[in-house]
Enzyme design. Structure first.
Site, short mmCIF file in Angstrom:
data_model
loop_
_atom_site.label_atom_id
_atom_site.label_comp_id
_atom_site.label_asym_id
_atom_site.label_seq_id
_atom_site.Cartn_x
_atom_site.Cartn_y
_atom_site.Cartn_z
N HIS A 162 -6.44 26.48 -3.70
CA HIS A 162 -6.34 25.64 -2.49
C HIS A 162 -7.52 24.69 -2.37
CE1 HIS A 162 -3.53 28.87 -1.49
NE2 HIS A 162 -3.05 28.14 -0.51
N GLN A 173 0.98 20.66 2.03
CA GLN A 173 -0.07 21.36 2.77
C GLN A 173 -1.42 21.36 2.06
OE1 GLN A 173 1.43 25.25 3.84
NE2 GLN A 173 2.31 24.41 5.70
N PHE A 174 -1.39 21.51 0.76
CA PHE A 174 -2.60 21.47 -0.06
C PHE A 174 -2.27 20.71 -1.33
CE2 PHE A 174 -3.32 25.05 2.69
CZ PHE A 174 -4.70 25.07 2.92
N GLU A 216 8.46 22.70 -2.26
CA GLU A 216 7.80 21.44 -2.61
C GLU A 216 8.60 20.61 -3.59
OE1 GLU A 216 6.26 24.39 -2.66
OE2 GLU A 216 4.81 24.25 -1.04
N ASP A 267 -3.11 21.10 -4.21
CA ASP A 267 -2.85 21.98 -5.35
C ASP A 267 -1.35 22.16 -5.57
OD1 ASP A 267 -5.81 23.55 -5.41
OD2 ASP A 267 -5.12 22.82 -3.48
N PHE A 268 -0.58 22.09 -4.49
CA PHE A 268 0.86 22.35 -4.59
C PHE A 268 1.61 21.17 -5.22
CE2 PHE A 268 0.34 24.96 -0.41
CZ PHE A 268 -0.52 25.82 -1.08
#
Lengths: 327, 327
Positions: A129, A82-83, A60, A85-86
């Site tokens: 997530h 993707q989420f 990321e 949170d990342f």
């Protein structure tokens, strides 16, 4: 008019932009034949090929920085995380590079990129997530922050975000992906910084974001049964924020309830409440402003606990009644 | 144009005396900045590259005008080597509107995007993925340019190093990572912070070439970087070139240099890259003592003039504060 899901609307906005503009491309993890973690890019690699639908390593930090570098040199990258949170891993590039480059360089250079990412709870994915961290990004000068709640808004706002010359964080709530609305086939743009009145009403104003717009609309139906008419405003973009529409509504209804899924403490609801307290609408208030937000807890796995961690339709109904002294 | 016959590839056809002048420009610029900080005439902080002139000038000397660079917090030398005007650089350090960033960036953010300088960077390791992104633009748009990414020994211990080098290697991006190993990351000796001697050895992990050059010998730098640039331009992907060198001054203005000995400093001062290159050019008959001194005096005057330019340039007005945040 034809109906599309929110997910399909996001995909259509990207595909239409990519057909029009060679500079637009997507990069992210598993966005190729897999179609992305939530299937948003499904079928796109077949149309646009692996050069423009770039499957990346699980990196990321590198993907976000690569998007910054590509944007600075003439491309218009769309980055899928993707989420949401990342974003913690991409944070340095978004906050220290993307947001500041134009200013640090004295107005020379621009970073036209969109970071798209699914946010929010409700899927049982637990603490790492399921977060809603949009207030972090809204805090940083140089970024724009978008949070569409409907398929129609998602398509128009995403086009505007891609066409914008600044870094834009585009939050897609996972529970919105399957929601449907009428979506025109032709491309259209919804300006960033223009709120939408999702329901007109006279007794109280609810400012809600993302999935909470849907919950507020459900609450409105319940409240109507008791003869209470609420106006629901979806800011759609936190930065820039359409203060005018919110102020006008509060002046009309004299009551304000702010609701978001993100943790209440330090959440963007505090910003909206403060903005109203500092505005001409303050004198029109007939009751204290109410804020509803997530509890200050990591999102738990157990479905009952997960639901209890974020505002519910019932919470909104009660908050409105409390504001009106109708409990 | 002055030319030597028996020189490595990448050096032929270059105006070597002009490169010597650039090295002097950097030396004088840095010494002047050092003096002004000591006198309190410039505020903030600065990181000087005295002693590292050969790696900056030699690396950039092998580039074409269309090629790009990303720089570091110790970036004044890279900027001058990429063709930045001393006037506008000095004005930036004085916080004036005529500076490269209109006085908003200062020492750590000098950039000239149109000239291919994508910017110095206050985040250690911040340039890796931005350089990869700029190289991706070159690849996608078939623009044919190569990106040089400068970094230090300390930055090679950042996670961003790994992510970006992996990404650049799998996509065969036209980028060359130049490690200026000046032995210390602030006070941390490279030999204590890495379990290997050469950063270049890390190239093996990405399946790309890694080469060590004498960072105080501009001809060796040109030779090593020239080879890597040719390879990148031919579509064969990235390389690491590690230039072993030394910063004569402390990390930043407040450094008492307790982590190294005065003897060690003297050893490296004896390997002065400017003195070394000057004697090569005189031995080869490209310069005489007199013409070398004249060149040096010209460089000195250019820097003195830049001080006058900076001092006579206007300060920003408070109206400029909120400009240039968004494009």
């Amino acid at each position: 008019m034809r109906e599309l899901t929110y997910l399909e609307a996001v995909r259509e906005a990207m595909s239409q932009e990519m057909r029009e503009n060679e500079d637009v491309f997507i990069l992210g993890e598993d966005i190729g034949v897999y179609g992305g973690a939530f299937g948003v890019t499904r079928g796109m690699i077949e149309e646009f090929g692996p050069e423009r639908i770039r499957n990346t390593p699980i990196s990321e930090a590198a993907i976000s920085g690569t998007a910054v570098g590509a944007a600075l040199t003439g491309m218009r990258p769309i980055l899928e995380l993707q989420f949401s949170d990342f974003i913690t891993i991409a944070m340095d590039n978004m906050v220290n590079q993307a947001a500041k480059i134009r200013y640090m360089y004295g107005g020379k250079g621009k970073v036209p990129m969109v970071l798209r990412t699914p946010a929010g709870s409700g899927t049982g994915a637990a603490a790492q997530h399921s977060q809603s961290l949009e207030a972090w990004m809204a805090h940083v000068p140089g970024l724009k922050v978008v949070q569409p709640s409907t398929a129609y808004d998602a398509k128009g706002l995403l086009k505007a975000a891609i066409d914008d010359d600044n870094p834009v964080i585009f939050y897609e709530h996972k529970l919105c992906y399957k929601t449907k609305s009428d979506v025109p086939e032709e491309p259209y743009s919804i300006p960033l910084g223009k709120a939408d009145i999702k329901r007109e009403g006279s007794d109280a104003t609810i400012v809600a974001t993302a999935i909470m717009v849907h919950k507020a609309l459900e609450a409105a139906v319940e409240l109507e049964k008791d003869g209470i008419s609420v106006e629901i405003i979806d800011p759609r973009t936190l930065v820039p924020l359409d203060t005018e529409t919110i102020v006008a509504s509060v002046k009309k209804t004299s009551r304000l309830i702010v609701v978001h899924e993100a943790v209440k403490r330090g959440g963007f609801g505090g910003e909206i409440a403060s903005m109203i307290a500092e505005s001409e609408a303050f004198d029109y208030l007939d009751a204290p402003i109410k804020r509803l937000g997530g509890k200050a807890v990591p999102i738990p796995y157990n479905p009952d606990l997960e639901k209890a961690a974020v505002p519910s339709v019932e919470d909104i109904v009660s908050a409105v009644k409390e504001t009106l002294n109708r409990l | 144009m002055n030319q030597l016959v028996n020189l490595p590839a990448g050096v032929k056809g270059k105006d070597l005396t002009a490169l010597l002048k650039q090295m002097w420009l950097i030396r004088y610029f840095e010494e002047k900045v050092d003096e002004f900080f000591a006198k309190g005439m410039i505020h903030g902080t600065t990181h000087l590259a005295v002693g590292q002139e050969a790696s900056a000038v030699g690396s950039i000397a092998v580039l074409e005008a269309r090629d790009k660079i990303t720089s570091t917090h110790r970036g004044h030398g890279h900027c001058i080597a990429k063709g930045a005007e001393a006037n506008r650089m000095m004005a930036e350090l004085f916080g004036r509107t005529t500076g490269y960033c209109k006085g908003k960036g200062g020492s750590m953010h000098i950039a000239d995007v149109e000239q291919g300088n994508l910017g110095a960077n206050g985040i250690v390791g911040g340039g890796f993925s931005i350089a990869a992104g700029a190289a991706l633009t070159s690849q996608l748009k078939k623009e044919g340019y190569v990106v040089l990414c400068f970094f230090g020994d300390g930055a090679s211990n950042e996670g961003s190093f790994h992510e970006a080098l992996n990404l650049a290697s799998i996509w065969k991006l036209p980028v060359v990572f130049i490690c200026e190993n000046n032995q210390y990351g602030m006070s941390g000796p490279a030999k204590e912070m890495m379990n290997i001697e050469d950063v270049a050895k890390r190239a093996e992990a990405y399946g790309i070439p890694g080469k060590v050059v004498d960072g105080n010998d501009i001809l060796d730098v040109m030779s090593g970087v020239g080879e890597a640039v040719d390879r990148a331009r031919d579509g064969e992907g990235p390389s690491i070139v590690e230039a072993k060198t030394y910063r004569w001054k402390g990390h930043s203005k407040s450094d008492a240099k307790k982590y190294r000995t005065r003897e060690e400093e003297q050893e490296w001062r004896a390997k002065d890259p400017i003195a070394k290159f000057r004697s090569v050019l005189i031995e080869e008959g490209l310069l005489t003592e007199e013409s070398a001194d004249k060149l040096k005096a010209e460089a000195n005057k250019e820097i003195e003039d830049s001080v006058e330019f900076a001092k006579n340039s206007p300060m920003p007005t408070l109206d400029d504060l909120m400009e240039d945040i968004y494009a």
